[in-house]
Design a protein around this motif. Sequence first.
Motif, PDB file in Angstrom:
ATOM      1  N   ILE A  95       0.837  -1.205   0.000  1.00 52.65           N
ATOM      2  CA  ILE A  95       0.000   0.000   0.000  1.00 52.65           C
ATOM      3  C   ILE A  95       0.871   1.253   0.000  1.00 52.65           C
ATOM      4  O   ILE A  95       0.626   2.194  -0.763  1.00 52.65           O
ATOM      5  N   ILE A  96       1.896   1.257   0.843  1.00 51.59           N
ATOM      6  CA  ILE A  96       2.761   2.436   0.915  1.00 51.59           C
ATOM      7  C   ILE A  96       3.579   2.585  -0.366  1.00 51.59           C
ATOM      8  O   ILE A  96       3.618   3.662  -0.972  1.00 51.59           O
ATOM      9  N   PHE A  97       4.251   1.518  -0.799  1.00 53.99           N
ATOM     10  CA  PHE A  97       5.143   1.608  -1.960  1.00 53.99           C
ATOM     11  C   PHE A  97       4.361   1.914  -3.234  1.00 53.99           C
ATOM     12  O   PHE A  97       4.581   2.931  -3.884  1.00 53.99           O
ATOM     13  N   SER A  98       3.443   1.051  -3.588  1.00 57.23           N
ATOM     14  CA  SER A  98       2.707   1.244  -4.840  1.00 57.23           C
ATOM     15  C   SER A  98       1.779   2.451  -4.743  1.00 57.23           C
ATOM     16  O   SER A  98       1.664   3.226  -5.700  1.00 57.23           O
ATOM     17  N   GLY A  99       1.141   2.620  -3.592  1.00 53.00           N
ATOM     18  CA  GLY A  99       0.222   3.744  -3.435  1.00 53.00           C
ATOM     19  C   GLY A  99       0.886   5.097  -3.628  1.00 53.00           C
ATOM     20  O   GLY A  99       0.349   5.973  -4.319  1.00 53.00           O
ATOM     21  N   THR A 100       2.064   5.260  -3.039  1.00 53.32           N
ATOM     22  CA  THR A 100       2.751   6.553  -3.210  1.00 53.32           C
ATOM     23  C   THR A 100       3.209   6.751  -4.653  1.00 53.32           C
ATOM     24  O   THR A 100       3.191   7.875  -5.156  1.00 53.32           O
ATOM     25  N   LEU A 101       3.587   5.668  -5.314  1.00 53.91           N
ATOM     26  CA  LEU A 101       3.974   5.810  -6.731  1.00 53.91           C
ATOM     27  C   LEU A 101       2.767   6.167  -7.589  1.00 53.91           C
ATOM     28  O   LEU A 101       2.876   6.972  -8.525  1.00 53.91           O
ATOM     29  N   TYR A 102       1.611   5.589  -7.294  1.00 58.35           N
ATOM     30  CA  TYR A 102       0.396   5.933  -8.032  1.00 58.35           C
ATOM     31  C   TYR A 102       0.060   7.409  -7.827  1.00 58.35           C
ATOM     32  O   TYR A 102      -0.219   8.140  -8.782  1.00 58.35           O
ATOM     33  N   ILE A 103       0.074   7.836  -6.573  1.00 57.98           N
ATOM     34  CA  ILE A 103      -0.256   9.239  -6.285  1.00 57.98           C
ATOM     35  C   ILE A 103       0.750  10.174  -6.933  1.00 57.98           C
ATOM     36  O   ILE A 103       0.366  11.179  -7.549  1.00 57.98           O
ATOM     37  N   GLY A 128       7.231  10.829  -3.519  1.00 55.99           N
ATOM     38  CA  GLY A 128       8.354   9.941  -3.798  1.00 55.99           C
ATOM     39  C   GLY A 128       9.274   9.760  -2.605  1.00 55.99           C
ATOM     40  O   GLY A 128       9.989   8.756  -2.511  1.00 55.99           O
ATOM     41  N   ALA A 129       9.251  10.700  -1.675  1.00 56.99           N
ATOM     42  CA  ALA A 129      10.083  10.587  -0.478  1.00 56.99           C
ATOM     43  C   ALA A 129       9.534   9.535   0.487  1.00 56.99           C
ATOM     44  O   ALA A 129      10.268   9.009   1.328  1.00 56.99           O
ATOM     45  N   ILE A 130       8.254   9.210   0.377  1.00 56.68           N
ATOM     46  CA  ILE A 130       7.635   8.216   1.262  1.00 56.68           C
ATOM     47  C   ILE A 130       7.808   6.799   0.704  1.00 56.68           C
ATOM     48  O   ILE A 130       7.854   5.820   1.449  1.00 56.68           O
ATOM     49  N   THR A 131       7.945   6.692  -0.609  1.00 60.15           N
ATOM     50  CA  THR A 131       8.024   5.390  -1.279  1.00 60.15           C
ATOM     51  C   THR A 131       9.080   4.461  -0.685  1.00 60.15           C
ATOM     52  O   THR A 131       8.789   3.279  -0.472  1.00 60.15           O
ATOM     53  N   PRO A 132      10.298   4.937  -0.374  1.00 62.32           N
ATOM     54  CA  PRO A 132      11.296   4.015   0.190  1.00 62.32           C
ATOM     55  C   PRO A 132      10.872   3.380   1.511  1.00 62.32           C
ATOM     56  O   PRO A 132      11.302   2.268   1.823  1.00 62.32           O
ATOM     57  N   LEU A 133      10.029   4.055   2.273  1.00 66.01           N
ATOM     58  CA  LEU A 133       9.518   3.455   3.503  1.00 66.01           C
ATOM     59  C   LEU A 133       8.729   2.181   3.166  1.00 66.01           C
ATOM     60  O   LEU A 133       8.897   1.147   3.820  1.00 66.01           O
ATOM     61  N   GLY A 134       7.913   2.260   2.130  1.00 70.05           N
ATOM     62  CA  GLY A 134       7.176   1.071   1.683  1.00 70.05           C
ATOM     63  C   GLY A 134       8.117  -0.022   1.220  1.00 70.05           C
ATOM     64  O   GLY A 134       7.901  -1.207   1.506  1.00 70.05           O
ATOM     65  N   GLY A 135       9.166   0.365   0.504  1.00 65.44           N
ATOM     66  CA  GLY A 135      10.161  -0.612   0.065  1.00 65.44           C
ATOM     67  C   GLY A 135      10.848  -1.286   1.236  1.00 65.44           C
ATOM     68  O   GLY A 135      11.070  -2.503   1.229  1.00 65.44           O
ATOM     69  N   PHE A 136      11.160  -0.510   2.267  1.00 64.20           N
ATOM     70  CA  PHE A 136      11.784  -1.065   3.469  1.00 64.20           C
ATOM     71  C   PHE A 136      10.847  -2.059   4.152  1.00 64.20           C
ATOM     72  O   PHE A 136      11.264  -3.147   4.560  1.00 64.20           O
ATOM     73  N   VAL A 137       9.572  -1.700   4.249  1.00 65.97           N
ATOM     74  CA  VAL A 137       8.588  -2.595   4.869  1.00 65.97           C
ATOM     75  C   VAL A 137       8.489  -3.900   4.071  1.00 65.97           C
ATOM     76  O   VAL A 137       8.409  -4.999   4.649  1.00 65.97           O
ATOM     77  N   LEU A 138       8.503  -3.801   2.750  1.00 65.57           N
ATOM     78  CA  LEU A 138       8.480  -5.011   1.917  1.00 65.57           C
ATOM     79  C   LEU A 138       9.718  -5.865   2.159  1.00 65.57           C
ATOM     80  O   LEU A 138       9.624  -7.103   2.245  1.00 65.57           O
ATOM     81  N   LEU A 139      10.883  -5.237   2.272  1.00 66.87           N
ATOM     82  CA  LEU A 139      12.112  -5.993   2.546  1.00 66.87           C
ATOM     83  C   LEU A 139      12.031  -6.735   3.873  1.00 66.87           C
ATOM     84  O   LEU A 139      12.436  -7.896   3.974  1.00 66.87           O
ATOM     85  N   VAL A 140      11.498  -6.065   4.894  1.00 71.04           N
ATOM     86  CA  VAL A 140      11.346  -6.723   6.193  1.00 71.04           C
ATOM     87  C   VAL A 140      10.364  -7.897   6.066  1.00 71.04           C
ATOM     88  O   VAL A 140      10.566  -8.959   6.671  1.00 71.04           O
ATOM     89  N   GLY A 141       9.332  -7.733   5.250  1.00 73.90           N
ATOM     90  CA  GLY A 141       8.410  -8.842   4.991  1.00 73.90           C
ATOM     91  C   GLY A 141       9.117 -10.039   4.379  1.00 73.90           C
ATOM     92  O   GLY A 141       8.880 -11.188   4.777  1.00 73.90           O
ATOM     93  N   TRP A 142       9.993  -9.770   3.418  1.00 72.65           N
ATOM     94  CA  TRP A 142      10.745 -10.871   2.795  1.00 72.65           C
ATOM     95  C   TRP A 142      11.692 -11.529   3.801  1.00 72.65           C
ATOM     96  O   TRP A 142      11.870 -12.753   3.784  1.00 72.65           O
TER      97      TRP A 142
END
Length: 123
Positions: A78-86, A96-110
């Motif tokens: 939601i954070i990564f893709s959502g911020t890119l959509y917006i 775009g400054a918020i997008t890396p937070l979503g990427g970090f959350v995805l990495l922690v998920g992996w």
Amino acid sequence: MNFLVIGAFFGFSGVVAGAFGTHGLRGHISPEMLNIFEIGVRYQIYHALALLVTGFLADRSPSFLIFTTGCLFISGTIIFSGTLYILSLTNIRWWGAITPLGGFVLLVGWICLMCNAWSTTSR
């Protein structure tokens, strides 16, 4: 939380977003913004599939770690893709400054998924 349902929804809405980007946005936003939109779609689809796998694992062998994995995939997508959509639709660059937070959350998920796999195969 039903990760299979949410994963299927992410997959469905990712296909809808991809079609919208291809047929509705081309020519209406810059190629750079269209590329950003497509990156959001790509990561949404990837993580829809990851969430489906997580859902199957949660049904087979529920654990706190697999539950955490699913929650991280949901929030990270939601954070990564959502911020890119917006960002791509509004051209407001600070999204775009918020997008890396979503990427970090995805990495922690992996990492959580990897730890879950490690703990279930080392028994």
